[in-house]
Design an enzyme around this catalytic site. Structure first.
Site, PDB file in Angstrom:
ATOM      1  N   ASP A 158       0.866  -1.372   0.029  1.00  9.62           N
ATOM      2  CA  ASP A 158      -0.067   0.038   0.005  1.00  9.62           C
ATOM      3  C   ASP A 158       0.830   1.141  -0.128  1.00  9.62           C
ATOM      4  O   ASP A 158       1.988   1.411   0.892  1.00  9.62           O
ATOM      5  CB  ASP A 158      -0.923   0.034   1.240  1.00  9.62           C
ATOM      6  CG  ASP A 158      -1.934  -1.080   0.842  1.00  9.62           C
ATOM      7  OD1 ASP A 158      -2.103  -1.744   0.068  1.00  9.62           O
ATOM      8  OD2 ASP A 158      -2.905  -0.986   2.101  1.00  9.62           O
ATOM      9  N   ASP A 217     -14.267  -6.586  -5.646  1.00  6.17           N
ATOM     10  CA  ASP A 217     -14.409  -6.646  -4.482  1.00  6.17           C
ATOM     11  C   ASP A 217     -15.701  -7.513  -4.068  1.00  6.17           C
ATOM     12  O   ASP A 217     -16.755  -6.950  -4.470  1.00  6.17           O
ATOM     13  CB  ASP A 217     -14.476  -5.638  -3.530  1.00  6.17           C
ATOM     14  CG  ASP A 217     -13.104  -4.793  -3.606  1.00  6.17           C
ATOM     15  OD1 ASP A 217     -12.070  -5.475  -3.766  1.00  6.17           O
ATOM     16  OD2 ASP A 217     -13.004  -3.397  -3.335  1.00  6.17           O
TER      17      ASP A 217
END
Lengths: 203, 253
Positions: B11, B130
């Site tokens: 990230d 997702d």
């Protein structure tokens, strides 16, 4: 002596990776779509990912088709990568029957529908012949592939490695001054760099 | 034989790693390039940078990360997060990224997948999905980082993604993400069987057995991993050795 390698920029593929790999290995890079500039190089790399038809269109538009045909026939060391491998041949069935550079005879065909396409990831390269390009690289090493088509050359004698993906296909060829690989040495970590280094030594 | 891939995910926020390896010996632990180098050396098959930069002005920092990574790391890498148009993709690919991952913008405008794959080739368009389990045991697509339900069925969407030219599916189970309970194997298997493009399993890895299950039972082509390697619980090398011993085709290096 510093080797000068021309990387043909025809608007397709990850050109920065190829150029940076060459630089890391100590070569001087001419990254260009200008035939005149590229003609100063001691070796040429035609990289590329993407569609065959678009590749040929771009080469023609930039006047690079003639340049490549002439230079390659004149004997300059050449490395085709992925699409740059396929473009060397007569034609591809991708996007209809599209003519390639026609420097070698053969055709790019699509993988069978039974397996996941694109063939994406690390696969083993099985050597069929000793070759300077594979110097100090162990047989059956893993290299990174991303493609949906592969070349079936007419002259089987030019095949220097094959790879198994549902079927055995040609992953590298060599004929005189011409080398081509279906995988991406610039994305294949240490061994990929080794292969590019071997090509630089040939130039 | 084609190897199964292990793909660490970092990230990145405003050009710095906010979730990555906890290596004390790293000269600059916040540097995406330094982290990428360590992972490449350890045998990562690919890398994903997830850009979680919130402010629009700071979004170009990821381009610099890509440029720098491309100069020093010679394995494929994907950039995801906030990509909404062809120009975003072009800039990332030109800077040296191999693939981009798109999510919300693809759901809101499925034509975007088609345009992107026609322009740049399917091989560099990863579509992230997702997925969240619904009460009647289906999976629903969520967008905006898992905040917005869409009413779209995951299996149908996966099929459409393929038809539109997506080259790969990055499938995250929201139910499992962060739980360390293992990947959602049923979801992964169903999507893998439904499409003919590679599926990357994501969300829930807590131990090495989980990675094995994602391949053996989930039929995934690759696994996305984050915390189990970041915090040094297992090393990437160890994971690959384990999987190879269990008969999964793996690239050792």
């Amino acid at each position: 002596m510093e080797k000068v390698i021309g990387v043909v920029d025809y608007g397709l593929g990850n050109l920065r990776s190829v150029s940076k790999a060459l630089e890391v290995l100590g070569a001087k890079v001419i990254l260009s779509s200008d035939a005149k500039k590229l003609s100063e190089a001691g070796g040429l790399i035609l990289p590329g990912v993407g569609a065959f038809k678009r590749g040929m269109e771009n080469l023609e538009k930039l006047g690079l088709k003639d340049f490549l045909q002439k230079s390659l026939n004149r004997g300059i060391p050449f490395l085709g990568i992925c699409l740059g491998f396929q473009l060397l041949f007569t034609e591809s069935e991708e996007g209809g029957e599209v003519k390639g550079l026609e420097i070698l005879r053969g055709k790019a065909v699509r993988f069978s529908k039974k397996i996941k396409i694109p063939h994406m990831g690390w696969n083993q390269v099985e050597f069929k012949k000793d070759n300077n390009l594979f110097k100090e690289i162990p047989d059956k090493s893993f290299f990174y592939f991303v493609h949906s088509y592969y070349v079936e050359p007419e002259d089987k004698d030019i095949v220097i490695s094959t790879t198994d993906y549902g079927e055995e296909f040609v992953s590298a060829i060599n004929k005189d001054n011409l080398w081509a690989v279906q995988f991406h040495p610039e994305k294949s970590s240490e061994l990929g760099l080794k292969l590019i280094k071997n090509f630089i030594s040939i130039c | 034989m084609l190897a199964k891939r292990i793909i660490p995910c970092l990230d990145v926020k405003e050009g710095r790693v906010v979730k990555g390896i906890n290596f004390l010996n790293l000269r600059d632990a916040g540097s995406p390039v330094e982290q990428a180098k360590v992972y490449a050396k350890e045998g990562a098959d690919e890398l994903v940078f997830l850009d979680i930069t919130a402010s629009f002005e700071a979004r170009k920092t990821i381009i610099e990360v890509v440029r720098e990574t491309c100069e020093q790391v010679f394995i494929p890498f994907t950039v995801g997060g906030g990509i909404s148009n062809l120009e975003d993709i072009r800039a990332l690919l030109r800077a040296g990224a191999d693939k981009v991952s798109i999510n919300t913008s693809a759901v809101e405008n499925p034509d975007f997948i088609k345009m992107a794959s026609q322009e740049f080739g399917s091989q560099c368009i990863v579509v992230a999905i997702d997925a969240k389990l619904t009460e009647d045991s289906q999976w629903e697509v969520y967008t905006y980082g898992g905040r917005k339900p869409t009413g779209i069925d995951v299996l149908e969407w996966a099929e459409e993604v393929q038809a539109l030219g997506g080259g790969e599916i990055l499938l995250t189970s929201m139910d499992r993400d962060g739980t360390k309970q293992g990947y959602d194997l049923e979801l992964t298997r169903k999507v893998s069987q439904r499409v003919n493009i590679p599926v990357i399993a994501s969300g829930g890895a807590g131990n090495l057995e989980h990675l094995y299950q994602a391949f053996a039972q989930g039929l995934a082509s690759a696994v996305l991993v984050a915390s189990i390697f970041h915090y040094g619980e297992y090393s990437l090398r160890e994971a690959k050795k384990y999987l190879k011993e269990k008969g999964i085709p793996i690239r050792m290096c």
